[in-house]
Motif scaffolding. Structure first.
Motif, PDB file in Angstrom:
ATOM      1  N   LEU A   1     -16.894 -16.979  -9.329  1.00 15.87           N
ATOM      2  CA  LEU A   1     -18.323 -16.663  -9.262  1.00 15.87           C
ATOM      3  C   LEU A   1     -19.144 -17.868  -8.807  1.00 15.87           C
ATOM      4  CD1 LEU A   1     -20.505 -14.517  -9.855  1.00 15.87           C
ATOM      5  CD2 LEU A   1     -20.647 -15.483 -12.148  1.00 15.87           C
ATOM      6  N   THR A   2     -18.828 -19.045  -9.310  1.00 15.93           N
ATOM      7  CA  THR A   2     -19.548 -20.258  -8.918  1.00 15.93           C
ATOM      8  C   THR A   2     -19.333 -20.573  -7.444  1.00 15.93           C
ATOM      9  OG1 THR A   2     -19.351 -21.107 -11.162  1.00 15.93           O
ATOM     10  CG2 THR A   2     -19.851 -22.704  -9.442  1.00 15.93           C
ATOM     11  N   CYS A   3     -18.096 -20.474  -6.985  1.00 14.78           N
ATOM     12  CA  CYS A   3     -17.810 -20.743  -5.569  1.00 14.78           C
ATOM     13  C   CYS A   3     -18.539 -19.762  -4.658  1.00 14.78           C
ATOM     14  CB  CYS A   3     -16.307 -20.686  -5.304  1.00 14.78           C
ATOM     15  SG  CYS A   3     -15.407 -22.052  -6.042  1.00 14.78           S
ATOM     16  N   VAL A   4     -18.533 -18.496  -5.021  1.00 16.50           N
ATOM     17  CA  VAL A   4     -19.218 -17.494  -4.199  1.00 16.50           C
ATOM     18  C   VAL A   4     -20.718 -17.756  -4.176  1.00 16.50           C
ATOM     19  CG1 VAL A   4     -19.817 -15.036  -4.097  1.00 16.50           C
ATOM     20  CG2 VAL A   4     -17.452 -15.727  -4.431  1.00 16.50           C
ATOM     21  N   ALA A   5     -21.299 -18.088  -5.329  1.00 19.55           N
ATOM     22  CA  ALA A   5     -22.741 -18.357  -5.375  1.00 19.55           C
ATOM     23  C   ALA A   5     -23.102 -19.589  -4.543  1.00 19.55           C
ATOM     24  CB  ALA A   5     -23.188 -18.550  -6.822  1.00 19.55           C
ATOM     25  N   LEU A   6     -22.269 -20.618  -4.593  1.00 19.80           N
ATOM     26  CA  LEU A   6     -22.539 -21.819  -3.790  1.00 19.80           C
ATOM     27  C   LEU A   6     -22.411 -21.527  -2.299  1.00 19.80           C
ATOM     28  CD1 LEU A   6     -20.735 -24.540  -5.938  1.00 19.80           C
ATOM     29  CD2 LEU A   6     -23.195 -24.125  -5.754  1.00 19.80           C
ATOM     30  N   ILE A   7     -21.428 -20.734  -1.910  1.00 18.59           N
ATOM     31  CA  ILE A   7     -21.261 -20.378  -0.493  1.00 18.59           C
ATOM     32  C   ILE A   7     -22.417 -19.510  -0.010  1.00 18.59           C
ATOM     33  CG2 ILE A   7     -19.816 -19.030   1.096  1.00 18.59           C
ATOM     34  CD1 ILE A   7     -17.389 -20.121  -0.473  1.00 18.59           C
ATOM     35  N   VAL A   8     -22.850 -18.556  -0.826  1.00 19.62           N
ATOM     36  CA  VAL A   8     -23.987 -17.710  -0.449  1.00 19.62           C
ATOM     37  C   VAL A   8     -25.243 -18.545  -0.290  1.00 19.62           C
ATOM     38  CG1 VAL A   8     -25.514 -15.886  -1.312  1.00 19.62           C
ATOM     39  CG2 VAL A   8     -23.042 -15.568  -1.367  1.00 19.62           C
ATOM     40  N   ALA A   9     -25.470 -19.484  -1.199  1.00 19.45           N
ATOM     41  CA  ALA A   9     -26.647 -20.349  -1.091  1.00 19.45           C
ATOM     42  C   ALA A   9     -26.571 -21.208   0.172  1.00 19.45           C
ATOM     43  CB  ALA A   9     -26.771 -21.233  -2.327  1.00 19.45           C
ATOM     44  N   LEU A  10     -25.397 -21.687   0.507  1.00 14.84           N
ATOM     45  CA  LEU A  10     -25.224 -22.505   1.712  1.00 14.84           C
ATOM     46  C   LEU A  10     -25.470 -21.685   2.977  1.00 14.84           C
ATOM     47  CD1 LEU A  10     -24.390 -25.287   2.798  1.00 14.84           C
ATOM     48  CD2 LEU A  10     -22.034 -24.447   2.840  1.00 14.84           C
ATOM     49  N   VAL A  11     -24.939 -20.474   3.016  1.00 16.13           N
ATOM     50  CA  VAL A  11     -25.142 -19.606   4.183  1.00 16.13           C
ATOM     51  C   VAL A  11     -26.612 -19.206   4.306  1.00 16.13           C
ATOM     52  CG1 VAL A  11     -24.575 -17.327   5.143  1.00 16.13           C
ATOM     53  CG2 VAL A  11     -22.761 -18.793   4.246  1.00 16.13           C
ATOM     54  N   ALA A  12     -27.248 -18.923   3.153  1.00 16.31           N
ATOM     55  CA  ALA A  12     -28.672 -18.568   3.187  1.00 16.31           C
ATOM     56  C   ALA A  12     -29.514 -19.737   3.702  1.00 16.31           C
ATOM     57  CB  ALA A  12     -29.140 -18.149   1.794  1.00 16.31           C
TER      58      ALA A  12
ATOM     59  N   ASN B   1      -7.761 -12.632 -26.435  1.00 15.27           N
ATOM     60  CA  ASN B   1      -7.338 -12.157 -25.115  1.00 15.27           C
ATOM     61  C   ASN B   1      -8.523 -11.927 -24.185  1.00 15.27           C
ATOM     62  OD1 ASN B   1      -4.660 -12.213 -25.811  1.00 15.27           O
ATOM     63  ND2 ASN B   1      -4.614 -10.064 -26.428  1.00 15.27           N
ATOM     64  N   ARG B   2      -9.680 -11.614 -24.758  1.00 13.76           N
ATOM     65  CA  ARG B   2     -10.867 -11.373 -23.928  1.00 13.76           C
ATOM     66  C   ARG B   2     -11.311 -12.631 -23.202  1.00 13.76           C
ATOM     67  NH1 ARG B   2     -14.906  -8.724 -28.143  1.00 13.76           N
ATOM     68  NH2 ARG B   2     -14.063 -10.425 -29.339  1.00 13.76           N
ATOM     69  N   TRP B   3     -11.037 -13.793 -23.757  1.00 15.91           N
ATOM     70  CA  TRP B   3     -11.554 -15.044 -23.200  1.00 15.91           C
ATOM     71  C   TRP B   3     -10.609 -15.705 -22.203  1.00 15.91           C
ATOM     72  CZ3 TRP B   3     -16.469 -15.550 -23.966  1.00 15.91           C
ATOM     73  CH2 TRP B   3     -17.039 -14.961 -25.086  1.00 15.91           C
ATOM     74  N   VAL B   4      -9.454 -15.111 -21.963  1.00 19.05           N
ATOM     75  CA  VAL B   4      -8.461 -15.724 -21.084  1.00 19.05           C
ATOM     76  C   VAL B   4      -8.960 -15.813 -19.640  1.00 19.05           C
ATOM     77  CG1 VAL B   4      -6.154 -15.431 -20.121  1.00 19.05           C
ATOM     78  CG2 VAL B   4      -6.531 -15.084 -22.547  1.00 19.05           C
ATOM     79  N   LEU B   5      -9.618 -14.784 -19.157  1.00 15.48           N
ATOM     80  CA  LEU B   5     -10.025 -14.735 -17.752  1.00 15.48           C
ATOM     81  C   LEU B   5     -11.414 -15.316 -17.489  1.00 15.48           C
ATOM     82  CD1 LEU B   5      -8.644 -11.250 -16.731  1.00 15.48           C
ATOM     83  CD2 LEU B   5      -7.712 -13.491 -16.214  1.00 15.48           C
ATOM     84  N   VAL B   6     -12.051 -15.886 -18.507  1.00 18.88           N
ATOM     85  CA  VAL B   6     -13.409 -16.412 -18.307  1.00 18.88           C
ATOM     86  C   VAL B   6     -13.402 -17.589 -17.327  1.00 18.88           C
ATOM     87  CG1 VAL B   6     -15.331 -17.592 -19.443  1.00 18.88           C
ATOM     88  CG2 VAL B   6     -14.302 -15.600 -20.495  1.00 18.88           C
ATOM     89  N   ARG B   7     -12.492 -18.526 -17.491  1.00 18.41           N
ATOM     90  CA  ARG B   7     -12.472 -19.715 -16.629  1.00 18.41           C
ATOM     91  C   ARG B   7     -12.201 -19.361 -15.167  1.00 18.41           C
ATOM     92  NH1 ARG B   7      -9.926 -24.830 -18.808  1.00 18.41           N
ATOM     93  NH2 ARG B   7     -12.089 -25.307 -19.141  1.00 18.41           N
ATOM     94  N   PRO B   8     -11.148 -18.601 -14.834  1.00 19.25           N
ATOM     95  CA  PRO B   8     -10.951 -18.273 -13.417  1.00 19.25           C
ATOM     96  C   PRO B   8     -12.079 -17.431 -12.844  1.00 19.25           C
ATOM     97  CG  PRO B   8      -9.100 -17.478 -14.738  1.00 19.25           C
ATOM     98  CD  PRO B   8     -10.043 -18.162 -15.651  1.00 19.25           C
ATOM     99  N   SER B   9     -12.620 -16.532 -13.649  1.00 24.36           N
ATOM    100  CA  SER B   9     -13.729 -15.701 -13.172  1.00 24.36           C
ATOM    101  C   SER B   9     -14.961 -16.543 -12.872  1.00 24.36           C
ATOM    102  CB  SER B   9     -14.082 -14.640 -14.211  1.00 24.36           C
ATOM    103  OG  SER B   9     -12.990 -13.815 -14.462  1.00 24.36           O
ATOM    104  N   MET B  10     -15.236 -17.510 -13.729  1.00 28.00           N
ATOM    105  CA  MET B  10     -16.398 -18.369 -13.503  1.00 28.00           C
ATOM    106  C   MET B  10     -16.194 -19.283 -12.295  1.00 28.00           C
ATOM    107  SD  MET B  10     -18.872 -17.563 -15.323  1.00 28.00           S
ATOM    108  CE  MET B  10     -19.910 -18.886 -14.805  1.00 28.00           C
ATOM    109  N   VAL B  11     -14.978 -19.716 -12.049  1.00 25.45           N
ATOM    110  CA  VAL B  11     -14.713 -20.539 -10.863  1.00 25.45           C
ATOM    111  C   VAL B  11     -14.994 -19.727  -9.604  1.00 25.45           C
ATOM    112  CG1 VAL B  11     -12.875 -21.657  -9.545  1.00 25.45           C
ATOM    113  CG2 VAL B  11     -13.102 -22.103 -11.982  1.00 25.45           C
TER     114      VAL B  11
ATOM    115  N   VAL C   1     -28.519 -24.606 -10.587  1.00 24.57           N
ATOM    116  CA  VAL C   1     -28.564 -23.561 -11.611  1.00 24.57           C
ATOM    117  C   VAL C   1     -27.189 -22.904 -11.756  1.00 24.57           C
ATOM    118  CG1 VAL C   1     -29.532 -21.288 -12.157  1.00 24.57           C
ATOM    119  CG2 VAL C   1     -31.031 -23.137 -11.444  1.00 24.57           C
ATOM    120  N   THR C   2     -26.508 -22.678 -10.637  1.00 26.98           N
ATOM    121  CA  THR C   2     -25.171 -22.077 -10.676  1.00 26.98           C
ATOM    122  C   THR C   2     -24.188 -22.959 -11.424  1.00 26.98           C
ATOM    123  OG1 THR C   2     -25.595 -20.990  -8.562  1.00 26.98           O
ATOM    124  CG2 THR C   2     -23.302 -21.195  -9.244  1.00 26.98           C
TER     125      THR C   2
END
Length: 145
Positions: A70-81, A58-68, A98-99
């Motif tokens: 997190l990755t999208c936010v990191a890419l958007i932050v890098a683009l805005v920066a 059950n701990r691993w169920v939310l890993v995929r959506p959470s990583m999606v 790296v993200t």
């Protein structure tokens, strides 16, 4: 798509390893015996260590959506920066690479943790339901339909 892909069962009686179906996974979760698809013996997961490992999926169920996310936010932050001039184009490309690399490594680790083979032991007839009780359950289920 099932959250628990890669879970196999190993029947101790016929010594065959097979992919567990969703209804078999549900039976294991509620500690209910079921028939082996090959030797037709009633099997059940009795090892407490493997049962804890199975329930910890059950701990691993939310890993995929959470990583999606997190990755999208990191890419958007890098683009805005990069747009605002805080980092260069090469810096933005490095952050993006790296993200994405971290994203795929975490998903691979999570998928590896979800793969397991459960040792299914035969159930003695004293633990199995009697035929009369099974017939009553079947009649009740058919009457519900």
């Amino acid at each position: 798509m099932t959250a628990a892909i890669g879970i196999k069962g190993h029947c101790a009686h016929c010594d065959i390893t097979f992919e567990l179906k969703p209804w078999q996974l549900n039976a294991i979760a509620i500690h209910e015996p079921f028939d082996c698809p090959y030797c037709q013996r009633i099997v059940q997961l009795d090892c407490p260590r493997q049962l804890r490992q199975f329930k910890s999926l059950n701990r691993w169920v939310l890993v995929r959506p959470s990583m999606v996310v997190l990755t999208c936010v990191a890419l958007i932050v890098a683009l805005v920066a990069e747009w605002t001039g805080l980092i260069s184009v090469v810096g933005q490309l490095n952050v993006s690479l790296v993200t994405v690399l971290i994203h795929f490594l975490v998903l691979r680790y999570a998928r590896q943790r979800q793969r397991m083979t459960l040792d299914l032991q035969g159930v003695h007839p004293t633990n199995a339901l009697p035929i009369e009780q099974l017939a009553r359950i079947a009649c009740a289920r058919l009457g519900q339909q």
